[in-house]
Write a protein that holds these residues in place. Structure first.
Motif, PDB file in Angstrom:
ATOM      1  N   LEU A 131       0.837  -1.213   0.000  1.00 38.94           N
ATOM      2  CA  LEU A 131       0.000   0.000   0.000  1.00 38.94           C
ATOM      3  C   LEU A 131       0.863   1.251   0.000  1.00 38.94           C
ATOM      4  CD1 LEU A 131      -2.806  -0.989   2.521  1.00 38.94           C
ATOM      5  CD2 LEU A 131      -2.925  -0.881   0.047  1.00 38.94           C
ATOM      6  N   SER A 132       1.931   1.225   0.795  1.00 40.17           N
ATOM      7  CA  SER A 132       2.834   2.386   0.841  1.00 40.17           C
ATOM      8  C   SER A 132       3.450   2.642  -0.518  1.00 40.17           C
ATOM      9  CB  SER A 132       3.954   2.154   1.848  1.00 40.17           C
ATOM     10  OG  SER A 132       3.453   2.202   3.138  1.00 40.17           O
ATOM     11  N   PHE A 133       3.799   1.549  -1.218  1.00 45.22           N
ATOM     12  CA  PHE A 133       4.402   1.691  -2.554  1.00 45.22           C
ATOM     13  C   PHE A 133       3.440   2.419  -3.489  1.00 45.22           C
ATOM     14  CE2 PHE A 133       5.195  -0.130  -6.815  1.00 45.22           C
ATOM     15  CZ  PHE A 133       6.473   0.363  -7.008  1.00 45.22           C
ATOM     16  N   ILE A 134       2.158   1.980  -3.479  1.00 47.30           N
ATOM     17  CA  ILE A 134       1.170   2.612  -4.362  1.00 47.30           C
ATOM     18  C   ILE A 134       0.997   4.084  -4.010  1.00 47.30           C
ATOM     19  CG2 ILE A 134      -1.263   2.589  -5.027  1.00 47.30           C
ATOM     20  CD1 ILE A 134      -1.155  -0.467  -4.494  1.00 47.30           C
ATOM     21  N   ALA A 142      -3.663   9.591   2.036  1.00 42.00           N
ATOM     22  CA  ALA A 142      -3.096   9.685   3.392  1.00 42.00           C
ATOM     23  C   ALA A 142      -3.669   8.605   4.312  1.00 42.00           C
ATOM     24  CB  ALA A 142      -3.312  11.083   3.959  1.00 42.00           C
ATOM     25  N   PRO A 143      -5.018   8.385   4.350  1.00 38.45           N
ATOM     26  CA  PRO A 143      -5.532   7.293   5.197  1.00 38.45           C
ATOM     27  C   PRO A 143      -4.998   5.920   4.801  1.00 38.45           C
ATOM     28  CG  PRO A 143      -7.304   8.750   4.602  1.00 38.45           C
ATOM     29  CD  PRO A 143      -6.116   9.189   3.820  1.00 38.45           C
ATOM     30  N   ILE A 144      -4.822   5.674   3.479  1.00 43.67           N
ATOM     31  CA  ILE A 144      -4.284   4.366   3.072  1.00 43.67           C
ATOM     32  C   ILE A 144      -2.875   4.189   3.627  1.00 43.67           C
ATOM     33  CG2 ILE A 144      -3.500   3.020   1.090  1.00 43.67           C
ATOM     34  CD1 ILE A 144      -5.822   4.198  -0.491  1.00 43.67           C
ATOM     35  N   ALA A 145      -2.074   5.265   3.540  1.00 36.71           N
ATOM     36  CA  ALA A 145      -0.722   5.198   4.100  1.00 36.71           C
ATOM     37  C   ALA A 145      -0.768   4.995   5.607  1.00 36.71           C
ATOM     38  CB  ALA A 145       0.052   6.469   3.748  1.00 36.71           C
ATOM     39  N   VAL A 166      -3.161   3.427   7.287  1.00 30.15           N
ATOM     40  CA  VAL A 166      -3.542   2.029   7.539  1.00 30.15           C
ATOM     41  C   VAL A 166      -2.300   1.144   7.470  1.00 30.15           C
ATOM     42  CG1 VAL A 166      -4.756   0.065   6.518  1.00 30.15           C
ATOM     43  CG2 VAL A 166      -5.924   2.239   6.793  1.00 30.15           C
ATOM     44  N   GLN A 167      -1.472   1.410   6.424  1.00 24.59           N
ATOM     45  CA  GLN A 167      -0.253   0.628   6.295  1.00 24.59           C
ATOM     46  C   GLN A 167       0.655   0.816   7.513  1.00 24.59           C
ATOM     47  OE1 GLN A 167       1.031  -1.328   3.082  1.00 24.59           O
ATOM     48  NE2 GLN A 167       1.477  -2.096   5.111  1.00 24.59           N
ATOM     49  N   LEU A 168       0.742   2.069   7.989  1.00 23.24           N
ATOM     50  CA  LEU A 168       1.564   2.338   9.179  1.00 23.24           C
ATOM     51  C   LEU A 168       1.024   1.585  10.385  1.00 23.24           C
ATOM     52  CD1 LEU A 168       2.461   6.136   9.156  1.00 23.24           C
ATOM     53  CD2 LEU A 168       3.984   4.199   8.962  1.00 23.24           C
ATOM     54  N   LEU A 169      -0.338   1.582  10.549  1.00 21.16           N
ATOM     55  CA  LEU A 169      -0.941   0.891  11.696  1.00 21.16           C
ATOM     56  C   LEU A 169      -0.635  -0.596  11.628  1.00 21.16           C
ATOM     57  CD1 LEU A 169      -4.418   2.597  12.133  1.00 21.16           C
ATOM     58  CD2 LEU A 169      -2.401   2.707  13.615  1.00 21.16           C
TER      59      LEU A 169
END
Lengths: 161, 323
Positions: free
Chosen positions: B183-186, B304-307, B309-312
């Motif tokens: 997800l972070s990559f995208i 930003a929320p997708i990033a 989520v990945q962080l969480l």
């Protein structure tokens, strides 16, 4: 050596800017058609730029009207040297059907110097490409060979030449 | 390291001259892929160099309304910022030229500068179009910067360190971050598109609305430098993403030493950056431009929320002791 290189780069990347000086839009549509993927002028390095500051070649369509004259001169002066002007369509060449109207001065050359005239009402996209390649041929004789090749391939039809 | 080597590094490889040729080659790949996706032949190989030379040989005008000093200084400073950013990115081994702890933050900071310089360029041109373009650059900056930072910080969070060399080393020891943090990559790719002001986020330079945005008044050599700045920014951004998510120089299963390792690592770096450029060209051909508020909405509401989520997920895995 450097001069040759600069001359080469100038011929290989003519960026154009499009200006309607009071025409009926027919030539504009044909000009845009010439810039479409079908003809793919990026093969010759031609790019359409919005700003006259970025452009080398000014594509003018339509006759010069009294109202546009000062604007056309200003846009011409905004272009950095070296610069070229191509008059597209019979109106841009000499005024054509608008000749003698109270608001029309005549062809583009009544306001700014013109390098290439492309007659036609409106000229076909391949005629416009023909005109641009002729301009490049005046800068570099090797482009005349390209012109012959395009004619042979049938990408450009020239009648009565 | 002697002074001579340092100067060669800065000016020749991997500094200015290498970047000049490589970034223009990337522009060629970008334009060619774009043309092929539109079913065109596209420009010949020498096209970007011909454009650059032609612009250098042309007259460079300064408008009467412009601030002459700023107008001239902005392209040079912008170019210096992106070239410096590239020096801190590891190319042929897990170490860059001058590695230190926290070089990720320096690279992220230096890659933010071109947006600021574009704004200054627009502001000091004295043209309404370029001023509007400059404002749009800044508005867009607040959109893409948040997801970009969240996305490039998640590899640092997993590796537990801010240094690019150690992040690459972590990927060698474990797994490429594109597998661990897809997800972070995208999100990183999408916000890089915003950073480079390319379609669909080319609102600051929207040709049909504001001609060429901040670059409207630039001509000749100054315009050539501005275009070079954008190209090198693209290479530096692609290199940063390839280091963070694709392990930079690493080829799986190949372990060499000495000179062959450097050559293979460099080739891997070129292939990976060209892959990122290829993705960027495909995005350019596939999408149409968004409006400025749609762009900011999309960045802050979705990317930003997708990033996050990945962080969480990463933090959860860390607490569970899996990572």
């Amino acid at each position: 050596m450097l001069e040759k290189l600069v001359g080469w780069s100038r011929v290989k990347s003519p960026w154009v800017c499009h200006l309607n000086t009071g025409g009926c839009n027919g030539c504009d549509i044909e000009t845009l058609a010439a810039l479409m993927p079908r003809f793919d002028v990026e093969r010759f390095g031609i790019l359409l730029e919005g700003s006259p500051r970025h452009a080398d070649v000014l594509l003018c369509t339509g006759p010069i009207t009294r109202q546009i004259k000062s604007r056309a001169v200003r846009i011409y002066e905004q272009m950095p040297e070296p610069k070229f002007v191509i008059a597209i369509g019979s109106c841009a060449c000499a005024g054509d059907v608008f000749w003698g109207c109270y608001n029309v001065l005549g062809g583009i050359d009544k306001a700014i110097p013109v390098n290439v005239y492309i007659p036609g009402c409106p000229p076909r996209p391949d005629a416009i490409i023909h005109g641009v390649v002729k301009l490049l041929g005046a800068l570099d004789p090797r482009y005349n060979e390209l012109l012959e090749e395009l004619k042979r391939k049938g990408e450009i039809h020239v009648s009565g030449e | 390291m002697s002074v001579a080597t340092a100067i060669i590094n800065l000016l020749v490889f991997p500094g200015f001259i290498f970047l000049f040729f490589y970034s223009l080659f990337c522009e060629f790949i970008d334009r060619k892929v774009y043309a092929r996706l539109q079913n065109r032949v596209g420009p010949p190989l020498y096209q970007p160099w011909a454009d650059f030379l032609k612009l250098l040989s042309k007259e460079s005008l300064v408008p009467k309304m412009a601030n002459r000093k700023m107008f001239t200084a902005v392209p040079i400073f912008g170019l210096a910022a992106v070239v410096t950013a590239f020096l801190y990115i590891p190319i042929w081994s897990s170490n860059s030229l001058y590695p230190f702890t926290g070089d990720l933050i320096v690279v992220a900071y230096l890659l933010t500068l071109p947006a600021l310089f574009l704004f200054l360029a627009g502001w000091h041109s004295g043209n309404p179009f370029s001023t509007v373009g400059g404002f749009r650059v800044l508005t867009q900056l607040f959109g893409y910067e948040v997801p970009f930072f969240l996305a490039i910080l998640s590899p640092a969070l997993v590796a537990g360190i801010w240094s690019l060399s150690d992040i690459v080393q972590y990927q060698l020891d474990h797994v490429w971050f594109i597998c661990l943090l897809p997800l972070s990559f995208i999100v990183a790719i999408a916000s890089l598109v915003g950073k480079l002001e390319r379609i669909p986020f080319d609102i600051p330079t929207a040709e049909q609305e504001i001609v060429a945005g901040p670059m409207v008044e630039y001509s000749g050599g100054r315009l050539a430098l501005m275009r070079l700045m954008v190209n090198i920014e693209m290479v530096a951004g692609a290199a940063l993403i390839s280091v963070l998510f694709l392990a930079g120089f690493d080829v799986p299963g190949v372990h060499l030493l000495g000179v062959p390792a450097v050559i293979v690592g460099f080739i891997a770096f070129v292939i990976k950056t060209l892959f990122i450029v290829f993705i960027l060209a495909c995005i350019k051909a596939l999408f149409a431009r968004l409006r400025i508020e749609q762009m900011v909405n999309m960045c802050l509401k979705w990317l930003a929320p997708i990033a996050m989520v990945q962080l969480l997920i990463v933090v959860g895995l860390k607490f569970a002791g899996i990572l």
